[in-house]
Scaffold this active site. Structure first.
Site, PDB file in Angstrom:
ATOM      1  N   HIS A   7       0.196   4.574   5.450  1.00 33.64           N
ATOM      2  CA  HIS A   7       0.545   5.776   6.212  1.00 33.64           C
ATOM      3  C   HIS A   7      -0.238   5.838   7.512  1.00 33.64           C
ATOM      4  CE1 HIS A   7      -2.998   7.233   3.849  1.00 33.64           C
ATOM      5  NE2 HIS A   7      -3.275   7.912   4.946  1.00 33.64           N
ATOM      6  N   HIS A  79      -6.089   8.672  11.561  1.00 35.90           N
ATOM      7  CA  HIS A  79      -6.400   7.356  10.991  1.00 35.90           C
ATOM      8  C   HIS A  79      -5.127   6.632  10.600  1.00 35.90           C
ATOM      9  CE1 HIS A  79      -6.407   9.739   7.124  1.00 35.90           C
ATOM     10  NE2 HIS A  79      -5.849   8.652   6.646  1.00 35.90           N
ATOM     11  N   GLU A 130      -8.402   3.326   7.087  1.00 36.04           N
ATOM     12  CA  GLU A 130      -8.553   3.560   5.650  1.00 36.04           C
ATOM     13  C   GLU A 130      -7.937   2.371   4.913  1.00 36.04           C
ATOM     14  OE1 GLU A 130      -6.359   6.947   4.146  1.00 36.04           O
ATOM     15  OE2 GLU A 130      -7.482   6.991   2.261  1.00 36.04           O
TER      16      GLU A 130
END
Lengths: 134, 134
Positions: A7, A79, A130
């Site tokens: 994502h 992010h 991430e």
């Protein structure tokens, strides 16, 4: 090592307005808002055919995105999350390569219930990365 | 209206270093650098299973990412690109919804040889959004 783009997360000051924008103006499929008190955010998922965008609004006093929105009040991309098959193996490879892992270095359970780690933006072209084990 | 996430673009000050980071530290499949003088950038494609990340380095005197890197010298996520089936229909819907399209409002041929438009970050939570007709 990295697999799918899981994502892209966008921090927003007003989740309802941002959701309406993606639903009505961009014509995307959006989820209901989901409070994640353990992670200090309320999330709406923008479901795209190949990945998702997550709209994040601060929740509670210690939200990890409060500082970001203080600097960028209109919001912005917060992010990007890549999938990995083995997060500890990924961490060890990153540390061996000189990259910094945020926090203790031990994976935590992220908002999707999977182990995650965050990498230092200074080591990744100003981008907060991430990693999520899937 | 919006379909697949076509790419996430990351502006970088040193394309060779950023490419090595994605290839060696993150273990991703990377392309050879591709100069796009008409677009003022040199691009490396990070090929992920479901989408791609594009690393952009300024090329020439009038690079559209020079200003971004002046403010963020380490780099950062520059824009996100969504696919649309009909870019003029998408533009008309966006304008009707009050969103601003950058430039003349006429689609230009982007770095992939397809018609593209950019939307004003102030209308999209501080995020520069590119639409690409596919």
């Amino acid at each position: 090592m990295i697999g799918r783009l899981n994502h892209v997360a966008i921090a927003v000051p007003d989740l309802a307005a941002a959701t309406a924008l993606y639903r009505d103006t961009l014509g995307a499929t959006v989820s209901a808002p989901q409070a994640e008190p353990d992670h200090g955010v309320t999330v709406v998922f923008i479901e795209l055919p190949n990945t998702k965008v997550e709209l994040l609004e601060p929740l509670g006093a210690d939200s990890p995105i409060a500082g970001f929105l203080a600097k960028a009040p209109a919001g912005g991309i917060h992010h990007i999350c890549y999938e990995v098959a083995d997060i500890r193996a990924a961490r060890d490879r990153l540390l061996a390569g000189g990259a910094r892992v945020l926090g203790s270095g031990e994976p935590k359970i992220g908002a999707h219930g999977k182990p995650v780690l965050f990498l230092h933006p200074k080591d990744f072209n100003g981008t907060l990365v991430e990693l999520e084990e899937v």
